[in-house]
Design a protein around this motif. Structure first.
Motif, mmCIF file in Angstrom:
data_model
loop_
_atom_site.group_PDB
_atom_site.id
_atom_site.type_symbol
_atom_site.label_atom_id
_atom_site.label_comp_id
_atom_site.label_asym_id
_atom_site.label_seq_id
_atom_site.Cartn_x
_atom_site.Cartn_y
_atom_site.Cartn_z
ATOM 1 N N ARG A 100 20.465 30.985 18.194
ATOM 2 C CA ARG A 100 21.144 31.833 19.175
ATOM 3 C C ARG A 100 20.178 32.497 20.151
ATOM 4 O O ARG A 100 20.502 32.675 21.312
ATOM 5 N N VAL B 104 31.977 23.488 18.570
ATOM 6 C CA VAL B 104 33.278 24.089 18.247
ATOM 7 C C VAL B 104 33.326 25.491 18.835
ATOM 8 O O VAL B 104 32.328 26.192 18.837
ATOM 9 N N ASP B 105 34.468 25.869 19.338
ATOM 10 C CA ASP B 105 34.552 27.219 19.897
ATOM 11 C C ASP B 105 35.963 27.783 19.829
ATOM 12 O O ASP B 105 36.907 27.231 20.428
ATOM 13 N N ARG B 106 36.105 28.862 19.113
ATOM 14 C CA ARG B 106 37.285 29.711 19.155
ATOM 15 C C ARG B 106 36.911 31.007 18.436
ATOM 16 O O ARG B 106 36.337 30.947 17.341
ATOM 17 N N ILE B 107 37.227 32.114 19.013
ATOM 18 C CA ILE B 107 36.884 33.394 18.382
ATOM 19 C C ILE B 107 37.986 33.752 17.385
ATOM 20 O O ILE B 107 39.164 33.819 17.750
ATOM 21 N N LEU C 122 27.368 31.880 24.329
ATOM 22 C CA LEU C 122 28.377 32.640 23.575
ATOM 23 C C LEU C 122 27.753 33.320 22.355
ATOM 24 O O LEU C 122 27.767 34.541 22.222
ATOM 25 N N ASN C 123 27.185 32.511 21.460
ATOM 26 C CA ASN C 123 26.735 33.097 20.210
ATOM 27 C C ASN C 123 25.516 34.001 20.390
ATOM 28 O O ASN C 123 25.402 35.029 19.704
ATOM 29 N N LYS D 175 21.265 32.902 11.832
ATOM 30 C CA LYS D 175 21.823 32.680 13.166
ATOM 31 C C LYS D 175 20.793 32.813 14.287
ATOM 32 O O LYS D 175 20.909 32.182 15.337
ATOM 33 N N GLN E 228 31.116 42.092 11.417
ATOM 34 C CA GLN E 228 31.391 40.712 10.978
ATOM 35 C C GLN E 228 30.399 39.732 11.630
ATOM 36 O O GLN E 228 29.832 38.856 10.978
ATOM 37 N N ILE E 229 30.172 39.906 12.913
ATOM 38 C CA ILE E 229 29.268 38.987 13.622
ATOM 39 C C ILE E 229 27.816 39.214 13.198
ATOM 40 O O ILE E 229 26.998 38.306 13.189
ATOM 41 N N HIS F 183 37.598 42.214 16.804
ATOM 42 C CA HIS F 183 36.496 41.445 16.231
ATOM 43 C C HIS F 183 35.354 42.404 15.915
ATOM 44 O O HIS F 183 34.683 42.904 16.809
ATOM 45 N N LYS G 236 26.838 26.554 24.404
ATOM 46 C CA LYS G 236 27.706 27.443 23.625
ATOM 47 C C LYS G 236 26.897 28.340 22.688
ATOM 48 O O LYS G 236 27.130 29.552 22.616
ATOM 49 N N HIS H 39 26.945 37.141 21.635
ATOM 50 C CA HIS H 39 27.723 37.755 20.553
ATOM 51 C C HIS H 39 26.817 38.516 19.589
ATOM 52 O O HIS H 39 27.095 39.653 19.220
ATOM 53 N N ASN I 132 28.171 26.268 13.626
ATOM 54 C CA ASN I 132 27.392 26.642 14.810
ATOM 55 C C ASN I 132 25.901 26.434 14.608
ATOM 56 O O ASN I 132 25.114 27.384 14.612
HETATM 57 C C1 CS2 Z 1 30.430 34.644 15.921
HETATM 58 C C2 CS2 Z 1 31.113 33.284 15.894
HETATM 59 O O1 CS2 Z 1 30.606 35.513 13.736
HETATM 60 C C3 CS2 Z 1 29.840 35.037 14.576
HETATM 61 O O2 CS2 Z 1 28.652 34.916 14.369
HETATM 62 O O3 CS2 Z 1 29.451 34.633 16.908
HETATM 63 O O4 CS2 Z 1 31.878 33.106 14.767
HETATM 64 C C4 CS2 Z 1 31.954 33.062 17.156
HETATM 65 O O5 CS2 Z 1 33.063 33.911 17.187
HETATM 66 C C5 CS2 Z 1 32.399 31.624 17.257
HETATM 67 O O6 CS2 Z 1 31.292 30.785 17.203
HETATM 68 C C6 CS2 Z 1 33.193 31.394 18.532
HETATM 69 O O7 CS2 Z 1 33.387 30.052 18.716
#
Ligand code: CS2
Length: 494
Positions: free
Chosen positions: A385, A229-232, A299-300, A381, A373-374, A369, A295, A303, A191
């Motif tokens: 982000r 790439v994207d999948r949680i 998303l990130n 990051k 962890q995130i 989740h 993305k 997140h 990412n």
């Molecule tokens: C999350 C990513 O752990 C993290 O920092 O934001 O791993 C997130 O789940 C993936 O990028 C989703 O594609």
């Protein structure tokens, strides 16, 4: 859990019929890909797309998977012949698929030569990476190689037995070139913004420090397509393992838990051929940048904001955080009002639907989740982000208070103590630097002033910007005074 029999080539036939399994003869696959970093994300994403390609009859793309640190994945998967289960879950149920694309496992620190040998086989056409942001040994704010990084220094001194992903890649390129073999394509699946270009720049610089001629070869001959790439994929837990064994009727010690959603957008620039991942739904395009921005920022960025604020407010998972008062409104406004205007239009993408999907993916309570962890590796990051988005907002003279709140929440978290005075286990390559810079400080202005000096994270432009400093300091002050739950309520309506 009482099931003793293990998932393996021998027991594949004993799986219940509802479970998808490799539809090809695994003994015939050739190792066309070497993948560095065989964590859960890779196994729930690229390995699954590749499993589909193998299933379509093209057996050139088995994956030799390398761990660059610990032996645990190899130790778990070797007795299973590399087989493992991917469980895709949401409120509607769970789909299980046993994936068979692994065609070998290597633990780099145990045997660096075995990995280099795998990377220099003639049939290898592709080296892909999921080594996380920090695995690129670069300064996240600038994307340039961190030449002071201990692994980089080691690999420059001893190029024949590297530690870092970059060291392995460049050494393998040099060996293939010396042997007269065609170069492989290098595929970053992390990412990072413009991940292919970032990887190429870091590899060119590393090669230059070894030998300018090698550096020119990397620049001229190595294709590095960018990808989105994207999948949680949350970390697997023991209860997950037990539940999977129950459904398989076999033990699998290394399953991965994920969501039904999966997306892969890839720049179509492969010098040595590639798998037809489009068979599994991947999209090949000329330019990935706009997809990556969408993305990483939507998303990130959301997140990380949810992770820091949610953790501070005492929520263990993203889904719990989304269910707490104010959070989902805050994230919706962050996306709609502050992030979306910074994104270039993407023909064929309905941004409104994309964002609505994100909110429901974050609410998926079948996935546990963890916010913790995130929250890991925030220093690596934040730039892609939140901070680059803020740069665009500053450039447009537009407000960015919720993005600044995300940054402030990271600062509050990085101080290392939660709202009840308990210690936070802050995992970050800069954790020690952050701790020592903030020791004994307790005001928002001291704390933000100290953390903004981390040039690898903030560059020199943001700390020098009074509007940015004031917004972050204001949000951090509120977090310190009122706590995360009340601050979220304030920012969702302000
Ligand atoms: C999350 C990513 O752990 C993290 O920092 O934001 O791993 C997130 O789940 C993936 O990028 C989703 O594609």
């Amino acid at each position: 859990m009482t099931t003793a029999k293990r998932l393996s080539n021998k027991t594949l036939g004993e799986l219940p019929p509802a479970i998808t399994r490799p539809a090809y003869d695994r003994s015939l696959i050739a190792p066309g890909i070497v993948h560095l970093g065989i964590g859960a994300f890779h196994r729930a994403h690229q390995a699954v797309y590749t499993d589909t390609v193998l299933g379509s009859g093209d057996l050139r793309w088995g994956i030799v998977g390398a761990s660059l640190r610990s032996a645990e994945t190899r130790d778990a998967l070797a007795p299973q012949d590399g087989l493992y289960t991917v469980a895709a879950r949401n409120g509607e149920g769970e789909q299980l698929r046993v994936v068979g694309s692994s065609s070998g496992l290597v633990v780099a620190p145990e045997d660096p030569q075995a990995l280099l040998t795998a990377m220099t086989r003639p049939e290898v056409k592709l080296v892909s990476l999921t080594v996380t942001e920090k695995g690129y040994c670069h300064a996240p704010a600038s994307g340039t190689l961190d030449e002071t990084h201990p692994d980089i220094r080691h690999d420059l001194a001893a190029p024949g037995s590297p530690h870092s992903a970059i060291g392995f890649v460049v050494e393998a390129i040099a060996r293939r070139r010396a042997a007269g073999l065609a170069p492989f394509t290098l595929l970053s699946c992390d990412n990072l913004p413009a991940n292919g270009r970032t990887l190429k720049n870091v590899a060119i610089r590393f090669a230059e420090l070894r030998d300018p001629d090698l550096s020119r070869y990397v620049a001229d001959e190595i294709s590095c397509p960018s990808t989105m790439v994207d999948r949680i994929v949350p970390a697997t837990t023991d209860p997950d393992r037990a539940a999977i064994a129950e459904r398989l009727g076999l033990a699998d010690t290394w399953p991965v838990m994920t969501e039904p959603f999966s997306q892969w957008v890839i720049e179509d620039d492969f010098s040595a051929g590639r798998p037809e991942w489009e068979e599994a739904g991947a999209i090949f395009v000329k330019d990935v940048d706009a997809y990556e921005l969408m993305k990483l920022r939507l998303l990130n960025g959301s997140h990380s904001t949810l992770a820091y604020l949610g953790y501070l407010a005492g929520h263990e998972t993203v889904a719990e955080t989304m269910a707490a008062p104010g959070f989902s409104e805050l994230i919706k406004k962050l996306m709609d009002e502050e992030v979306s205007p910074t994104l270039p239009p993407l023909p064929g993408i309905d941004l409104t639907a994309y964002k609505a999907d994100l909110l429901s993916r974050f609410r998926n309570s079948a996935l546990r989740h963890r916010t913790w962890q995130i929250a890991m590796d925030g220093s690596q990051k934040l730039p892609q982000r939140l901070l680059n988005t803020i740069r665009d907002r500053l450039g447009a003279g537009a407000p960015f208070s919720r993005l600044a709140l995300g940054v402030a929440a990271w600062m509050r978290y990085a101080c290392g103590t939660d709202e009840k005075g308990r210690q936070i286990d802050v995992r970050d390559p800069l954790a020690a630097a952050m701790r020592s810079r903030t020791q004994g400080m307790d005001t928002a202005s001291e704390l933000s002033g100290a953390l903004l000096q981390l040039e690898q994270v903030f560059g020199i432009d943001l700390p020098a910007n009074p509007e940015f400093r004031a917004s972050v300091e204001m949000a951090l002050g509120r977090l310190l005074r009122s706590g995360a739950a009340a601050t979220v309520q304030h920012f969702r309506s302000s």
